[in-house]
Design a protein around this motif. Structure first.
Motif, PDB file in Angstrom:
ATOM      1  N   TYR A 112       2.821   5.440   7.471  1.00  0.00           N
ATOM      2  CA  TYR A 112       2.930   5.158   6.036  1.00  0.00           C
ATOM      3  C   TYR A 112       2.740   6.437   5.230  1.00  0.00           C
ATOM      4  O   TYR A 112       3.458   6.679   4.251  1.00  0.00           O
ATOM      5  CB  TYR A 112       1.883   4.119   5.639  1.00  0.00           C
ATOM      6  CG  TYR A 112       1.799   3.891   4.146  1.00  0.00           C
ATOM      7  CD1 TYR A 112       2.669   3.006   3.517  1.00  0.00           C
ATOM      8  CD2 TYR A 112       0.838   4.561   3.378  1.00  0.00           C
ATOM      9  CE1 TYR A 112       2.596   2.790   2.136  1.00  0.00           C
ATOM     10  CE2 TYR A 112       0.764   4.354   2.009  1.00  0.00           C
ATOM     11  CZ  TYR A 112       1.648   3.476   1.402  1.00  0.00           C
ATOM     12  OH  TYR A 112       1.567   3.288   0.047  1.00  0.00           O
ATOM     13  N   GLU A 113       1.779   7.266   5.632  1.00  0.00           N
ATOM     14  CA  GLU A 113       1.486   8.486   4.886  1.00  0.00           C
ATOM     15  C   GLU A 113       2.675   9.434   4.875  1.00  0.00           C
ATOM     16  O   GLU A 113       3.030  10.009   3.839  1.00  0.00           O
ATOM     17  CB  GLU A 113       0.255   9.188   5.466  1.00  0.00           C
ATOM     18  CG  GLU A 113      -1.061   8.475   5.215  1.00  0.00           C
ATOM     19  CD  GLU A 113      -1.235   7.214   6.065  1.00  0.00           C
ATOM     20  OE1 GLU A 113      -0.519   7.079   7.098  1.00  0.00           O
ATOM     21  OE2 GLU A 113      -2.069   6.366   5.703  1.00  0.00           O
ATOM     22  N   LYS A 116       5.472   8.025   2.638  1.00  0.00           N
ATOM     23  CA  LYS A 116       5.203   8.206   1.216  1.00  0.00           C
ATOM     24  C   LYS A 116       5.435   9.661   0.811  1.00  0.00           C
ATOM     25  O   LYS A 116       5.998   9.937  -0.263  1.00  0.00           O
ATOM     26  CB  LYS A 116       3.774   7.792   0.884  1.00  0.00           C
ATOM     27  CG  LYS A 116       3.497   7.743  -0.621  1.00  0.00           C
ATOM     28  CD  LYS A 116       2.129   7.184  -0.895  1.00  0.00           C
ATOM     29  CE  LYS A 116       1.921   6.988  -2.407  1.00  0.00           C
ATOM     30  NZ  LYS A 116       2.201   8.202  -3.190  1.00  0.00           N
ATOM     31  N   ASP A 120       8.031  10.851  -1.954  1.00  0.00           N
ATOM     32  CA  ASP A 120       7.515  11.630  -3.076  1.00  0.00           C
ATOM     33  C   ASP A 120       8.269  12.954  -3.227  1.00  0.00           C
ATOM     34  O   ASP A 120       8.467  13.434  -4.351  1.00  0.00           O
ATOM     35  CB  ASP A 120       6.026  11.918  -2.891  1.00  0.00           C
ATOM     36  CG  ASP A 120       5.162  10.698  -3.180  1.00  0.00           C
ATOM     37  OD1 ASP A 120       5.677   9.737  -3.788  1.00  0.00           O
ATOM     38  OD2 ASP A 120       3.977  10.701  -2.780  1.00  0.00           O
ATOM     39  N   ASN A 184       9.207   0.875  -3.778  1.00  0.00           N
ATOM     40  CA  ASN A 184       7.890   0.241  -3.667  1.00  0.00           C
ATOM     41  C   ASN A 184       7.905  -0.883  -2.631  1.00  0.00           C
ATOM     42  O   ASN A 184       6.939  -1.045  -1.865  1.00  0.00           O
ATOM     43  CB  ASN A 184       7.461  -0.311  -5.027  1.00  0.00           C
ATOM     44  CG  ASN A 184       7.103   0.781  -6.005  1.00  0.00           C
ATOM     45  OD1 ASN A 184       6.721   1.878  -5.615  1.00  0.00           O
ATOM     46  ND2 ASN A 184       7.230   0.491  -7.295  1.00  0.00           N
ATOM     47  N   LEU A 187       7.774   0.643   0.872  1.00  0.00           N
ATOM     48  CA  LEU A 187       6.433   1.097   1.246  1.00  0.00           C
ATOM     49  C   LEU A 187       5.499  -0.073   1.517  1.00  0.00           C
ATOM     50  O   LEU A 187       4.659  -0.009   2.423  1.00  0.00           O
ATOM     51  CB  LEU A 187       5.870   1.996   0.147  1.00  0.00           C
ATOM     52  CG  LEU A 187       6.525   3.382   0.028  1.00  0.00           C
ATOM     53  CD1 LEU A 187       6.018   4.118  -1.206  1.00  0.00           C
ATOM     54  CD2 LEU A 187       6.275   4.217   1.287  1.00  0.00           C
TER      55      LEU A 187
END
Length: 282
Positions: A112-113, A116, A120, A184, A187
């Motif tokens: 997940y990190e 993201k 980003d 969103n 994620l």
């Protein structure tokens, strides 16, 4: 590869290139500078920490007293870095004619990190920088060119949910809020490890970040109609560190595909997606 039509650019034409530290981004800087444009080469690292090829390029330009190559540190994921860059542009050049957005964030389904971080960088960082530079791009006397360096992985055919494909492919009614909603949801699904069958099977975070960037590019093309040309381009399967040197094109060849779109003539397309040299569906 020369642009179609007459050369509209000159030594006064300013091109901002992100991701100039290596690979395609560095080669785009080189090719635009060789054509005589003023190139603002940017990278996340300060100049002394750039890759050896990037430092050599800047050193050669300095030794040749080429004033059309300028380096500035820029991390598009950091708001203060973007603000500092904007302040510097106001003092140094005043306007921008070309923005070539090439910044890479990885990302895999398993983390997940990292997903993201990928989104980003590839989407939100690119959008924030583009919007910060819009006042400069609006001042271009040539109708500015904004190039979203995308990927074949960003094609909507890889999104496995029809509703999501439609949401990102529609033109009428498309908004940044709708694009945000898709990202969103991705994620959320990734974090909960549920409903991932909706998303691209391979490199889902990278793919959806580029698909979303393509959608934003189409939206921006509509908003800037008559002011700027906005196009996406897949430079090809290029042998770079990012691809572990796989692919069938050199960075020179991949950069040619980007530069071609950046230098389209005044009657060129806007809101299009190019797969290397070919106009393509999103």
């Amino acid at each position: 590869m020369e642009a179609k039509g007459s050369e509209w650019w000159s030594g006064e034409t300013v091109a901002v290139v992100t991701g100039g530290n290596r690979g395609i981004g560095l080669e785009v800087c080189r090719q635009l500078a060789d054509k005589g444009l003023t190139v603002i080469m940017t990278a996340r690292q300060p100049q002394e920490q750039l890759s050896v090829p990037a430092q050599q390029f800047l050193q050669e330009a300095a030794e040749a007293k080429r004033k059309n190559v300028i380096f500035h540190t820029l991390d598009i994921t950091q708001q203060q870095s973007v603000l500092d860059f904007v302040d510097w542009l106001k003092l140094r050049v005043g306007l921008v004619d070309i923005l070539s957005n090439f910044d890479y964030g990885g990302g895999t389904r398993e983390s997940y990190e990292s997903a993201k971080e990928c989104i980003d960088t590839n989407y939100y960082g690119t959008v924030k920088l583009t919007e910060a530079l819009l006042p400069f791009l609006r001042l271009s006397p040539h109708n500015a060119r904004i190039v979203m360096v995308s990927s074949i992985a960003g094609l909507l055919c890889y999104v496995r949910d029809e509703g999501l494909r439609k949401q990102l492919s529609e033109t009428e009614g498309l908004t940044e809020q709708k694009i945000d909603g898709v990202l969103n949801l991705f994620l959320e699904d990734l974090k909960s490890e549920k409903a991932m069958e909706k998303w691209p099977l391979k490199l889902p975070a990278y793919s959806i970040s580029k698909a979303s960037l393509n959608a934003y590019g189409r939206l921006l093309a509509l908003q800037l109609n008559g002011v700027a040309y906005v196009n996406s381009v897949h430079p090809g399967a290029v042998k770079t560190n990012m691809t572990d040197s796989t692919g069938n094109l050199s960075p020179i060849e991949g950069a040619e595909n980007v530069v071609r779109v950046a230098l389209f003539s005044v009657d060129g397309p806007s809101g299009h997606n190019f797969m290397e040299c070919e106009d393509s569906q999103f």
